[in-house]
Design a protein around this motif. Structure first.
Motif, PDB file in Angstrom:
ATOM      1  N   THR A  82       0.836  -1.188   0.000  1.00  0.00           N
ATOM      2  CA  THR A  82       0.000   0.000   0.000  1.00  0.00           C
ATOM      3  C   THR A  82       0.877   1.246   0.000  1.00  0.00           C
ATOM      4  OG1 THR A  82      -1.665  -1.182   1.294  1.00  0.00           O
ATOM      5  CG2 THR A  82      -1.851   1.201   1.238  1.00  0.00           C
ATOM      6  N   CYS A  83       0.486   2.225  -0.803  1.00  0.00           N
ATOM      7  CA  CYS A  83       1.182   3.506  -0.803  1.00  0.00           C
ATOM      8  C   CYS A  83       0.766   4.272   0.447  1.00  0.00           C
ATOM      9  CB  CYS A  83       0.836   4.305  -2.057  1.00  0.00           C
ATOM     10  SG  CYS A  83       1.603   5.949  -2.069  1.00  0.00           S
ATOM     11  N   ARG A  84       1.752   4.687   1.224  1.00  0.00           N
ATOM     12  CA  ARG A  84       1.452   5.417   2.451  1.00  0.00           C
ATOM     13  C   ARG A  84       1.069   6.872   2.167  1.00  0.00           C
ATOM     14  NH1 ARG A  84       5.726   1.877   4.274  1.00  0.00           N
ATOM     15  NH2 ARG A  84       7.311   3.417   3.745  1.00  0.00           N
ATOM     16  N   ASP A  85       1.330   7.356   0.956  1.00  0.00           N
ATOM     17  CA  ASP A  85       0.988   8.740   0.619  1.00  0.00           C
ATOM     18  C   ASP A  85      -0.420   8.879   0.050  1.00  0.00           C
ATOM     19  OD1 ASP A  85       3.400   9.676   1.539  1.00  0.00           O
ATOM     20  OD2 ASP A  85       4.335   9.765  -0.440  1.00  0.00           O
ATOM     21  N   CYS A  86      -0.781   8.023  -0.915  1.00  0.00           N
ATOM     22  CA  CYS A  86      -2.092   8.179  -1.562  1.00  0.00           C
ATOM     23  C   CYS A  86      -3.052   7.030  -1.276  1.00  0.00           C
ATOM     24  CB  CYS A  86      -1.931   8.368  -3.073  1.00  0.00           C
ATOM     25  SG  CYS A  86      -1.491   6.862  -3.984  1.00  0.00           S
ATOM     26  N   GLY A  87      -2.577   5.948  -0.661  1.00  0.00           N
ATOM     27  CA  GLY A  87      -3.448   4.825  -0.320  1.00  0.00           C
ATOM     28  C   GLY A  87      -3.632   3.804  -1.430  1.00  0.00           C
ATOM     29  N   PHE A  88      -2.971   3.964  -2.555  1.00  0.00           N
ATOM     30  CA  PHE A  88      -3.094   3.018  -3.675  1.00  0.00           C
ATOM     31  C   PHE A  88      -2.696   1.620  -3.214  1.00  0.00           C
ATOM     32  CE2 PHE A  88      -1.442   0.721  -7.339  1.00  0.00           C
ATOM     33  CZ  PHE A  88      -2.446   0.913  -8.273  1.00  0.00           C
ATOM     34  N   ASP A  89      -3.554   0.612  -3.534  1.00  0.00           N
ATOM     35  CA  ASP A  89      -3.235  -0.768  -3.162  1.00  0.00           C
ATOM     36  C   ASP A  89      -3.647  -1.766  -4.241  1.00  0.00           C
ATOM     37  OD1 ASP A  89      -5.977  -0.830  -2.925  1.00  0.00           O
ATOM     38  OD2 ASP A  89      -5.995  -1.596  -0.878  1.00  0.00           O
TER      39      ASP A  89
ATOM     40  N   CYS B 191       4.971   3.880  -6.172  1.00  0.00           N
ATOM     41  CA  CYS B 191       3.531   3.803  -6.397  1.00  0.00           C
ATOM     42  C   CYS B 191       3.252   4.164  -7.856  1.00  0.00           C
ATOM     43  CB  CYS B 191       2.812   4.774  -5.463  1.00  0.00           C
ATOM     44  SG  CYS B 191       1.049   4.942  -5.788  1.00  0.00           S
TER      45      CYS B 191
ATOM     46  N   SER C  93       4.429   0.414   1.432  1.00  0.00           N
ATOM     47  CA  SER C  93       4.625  -0.639   2.429  1.00  0.00           C
ATOM     48  C   SER C  93       4.749  -1.992   1.738  1.00  0.00           C
ATOM     49  CB  SER C  93       3.456  -0.662   3.409  1.00  0.00           C
ATOM     50  OG  SER C  93       2.268  -1.073   2.754  1.00  0.00           O
TER      51      SER C  93
END
Length: 98
Positions: free
Chosen positions: A63-70, A82, A91
């Motif tokens: 998961t991207c800790r900046d934008c939440g992309f998963d 990301c 992460s």
């Protein structure tokens, strides 16, 4: 079976049955590299996901800790950036066997 008699994949599967972990955490525990853990995890997936066992290898995606992309294409991978926002704050996936 003694730990010295177990294969790396058996030790990996045993560790994943105990607690969820990231490839880096498993690498430290098993004295491997995170990429090597993921290669072994692919084989563990095949062995636990057979008709003879009721277990599954589950993967919580990176998961991207900046934008939440998963929505990464390959869950068993260590993405460096990301694809959405190009951030490097990604992460690691979390693996477990249930």
């Amino acid at each position: 079976m003694r730990e010295a008699d177990e294969t790396t994949r058996q030790r990996l599967a045993d560790a994943l049955r105990e607690d969820p972990a990231t490839p880096s955490e498993l690498a430290v525990e098993l004295d491997l590299t995170p990429h090597s853990v993921l290669r072994h995890a692919e084989h563990v997936f095949r062995s636990v996901d057979s008709a003879e066992t009721d277990e599954q290898l589950l993967v919580a995606p990176p998961t991207c800790r900046d934008c939440g992309f998963d929505d990464f294409d390959d869950l068993l991978n260590l993405p460096s950036r990301c694809p959405s926002c190009k951030s490097e704050a990604v992460s690691e996936p979390t693996l477990t066997i249930e």
